[in-house]
Design a protein around this motif. Structure first.
Motif, PDB file in Angstrom:
ATOM      1  N   SER A  44      -4.722  10.229  11.126  1.00 41.48           N
ATOM      2  CA  SER A  44      -3.482  10.786  11.669  1.00 41.48           C
ATOM      3  C   SER A  44      -2.680  11.600  10.664  1.00 41.48           C
ATOM      4  CB  SER A  44      -2.607   9.673  12.252  1.00 41.48           C
ATOM      5  OG  SER A  44      -2.242   8.761  11.242  1.00 41.48           O
ATOM      6  N   VAL A  45      -2.885  11.408   9.382  1.00 46.10           N
ATOM      7  CA  VAL A  45      -2.116  12.172   8.400  1.00 46.10           C
ATOM      8  C   VAL A  45      -3.057  13.059   7.595  1.00 46.10           C
ATOM      9  CG1 VAL A  45      -0.438  12.046   6.522  1.00 46.10           C
ATOM     10  CG2 VAL A  45      -0.370  10.345   8.322  1.00 46.10           C
ATOM     11  N   PHE A  46      -3.621  12.552   6.498  1.00 48.41           N
ATOM     12  CA  PHE A  46      -4.514  13.323   5.634  1.00 48.41           C
ATOM     13  C   PHE A  46      -5.768  12.507   5.359  1.00 48.41           C
ATOM     14  CE2 PHE A  46      -0.210  14.599   4.271  1.00 48.41           C
ATOM     15  CZ  PHE A  46      -0.293  15.971   4.458  1.00 48.41           C
ATOM     16  N   ALA A  47      -6.847  13.172   5.025  1.00 52.39           N
ATOM     17  CA  ALA A  47      -8.040  12.478   4.555  1.00 52.39           C
ATOM     18  C   ALA A  47      -7.668  11.736   3.274  1.00 52.39           C
ATOM     19  CB  ALA A  47      -9.164  13.474   4.305  1.00 52.39           C
ATOM     20  N   PRO A  48      -8.323  10.608   2.995  1.00 48.13           N
ATOM     21  CA  PRO A  48      -7.923   9.786   1.842  1.00 48.13           C
ATOM     22  C   PRO A  48      -7.820  10.528   0.509  1.00 48.13           C
ATOM     23  CG  PRO A  48      -9.380   8.529   3.245  1.00 48.13           C
ATOM     24  CD  PRO A  48      -9.355   9.931   3.796  1.00 48.13           C
ATOM     25  N   ASP A  67       0.838  -1.192   0.000  1.00 46.70           N
ATOM     26  CA  ASP A  67       0.000   0.000   0.000  1.00 46.70           C
ATOM     27  C   ASP A  67       0.881   1.252   0.000  1.00 46.70           C
ATOM     28  OD1 ASP A  67       0.313   1.204   2.700  1.00 46.70           O
ATOM     29  OD2 ASP A  67      -0.861  -0.489   3.450  1.00 46.70           O
ATOM     30  N   LEU A  68       0.300   2.322  -0.471  1.00 48.67           N
ATOM     31  CA  LEU A  68       1.025   3.582  -0.615  1.00 48.67           C
ATOM     32  C   LEU A  68       0.666   4.584   0.480  1.00 48.67           C
ATOM     33  CD1 LEU A  68       0.866   3.950  -4.501  1.00 48.67           C
ATOM     34  CD2 LEU A  68       2.780   3.176  -3.090  1.00 48.67           C
ATOM     35  N   ALA A  69       0.187   4.076   1.616  1.00 47.70           N
ATOM     36  CA  ALA A  69      -0.135   4.965   2.736  1.00 47.70           C
ATOM     37  C   ALA A  69       1.134   5.647   3.227  1.00 47.70           C
ATOM     38  CB  ALA A  69      -0.772   4.172   3.878  1.00 47.70           C
ATOM     39  N   ALA A  70       1.070   6.947   3.326  1.00 47.01           N
ATOM     40  CA  ALA A  70       2.146   7.778   3.885  1.00 47.01           C
ATOM     41  C   ALA A  70       3.467   7.687   3.135  1.00 47.01           C
ATOM     42  CB  ALA A  70       2.342   7.471   5.371  1.00 47.01           C
TER      43      ALA A  70
END
Length: 129
Positions: A88-92, A47-50
């Protein structure tokens, strides 16, 4: 080895969030395992989360982003899925826009990734008793 035929999802593109040499080294090791068809890799996805950088205009950082894109292509676009660490970071939607703006892939390559779904999110037929 023990994953069998289960889906294995590697978070953050193989790293701990962000993008650095350690993430690229980790992703390169996964690429090698996939090339060798190592046990447990058949249904592996990333996955490309963060997978974000602070300053994509910095030449050294652009180099990291380009190397990451090359590894994505080597591993196969079909193995990458969008994800986020929201809240915790950005909205999707905001996260996806930032990732797309930073990782240098062509529009058609991004479309493949955006259309991908992790195997555990795809409905599987239920065997009749």
């Amino acid at each position: 080895v023990h994953a069998g035929d289960n889906c294995v999802q590697i978070a953050h593109g193989g790293g701990g969030g962000g993008l650095d040499d350690a993430t690229l080294q980790s992703l390169a090791m996964y690429a090698q395992a996939l090339d060798q068809q190592a046990a447990g890799t058949r249904r592996m996805v990333f996955d490309l989360a963060a997978v974000l950088v602070r300053d994509s205009s910095d030449p050294a950082t652009r180099g990291l982003l380009e190397r990451f894109a090359q590894l994505v292509r080597h591993i196969g676009l079909e193995r990458f899925v969008m994800a986020s660490d929201w809240p915790s970071v950005f909205a999707p939607a905001e996260h996806n826009a930032l990732v797309e703006a930073q990782i240098p892939l062509a529009a058609d390559e991004w479309q493949v990734i955006l259309d991908n779904r992790a195997p555990y999110l795809v409905a599987q037929p239920v065997d009749a008793p």
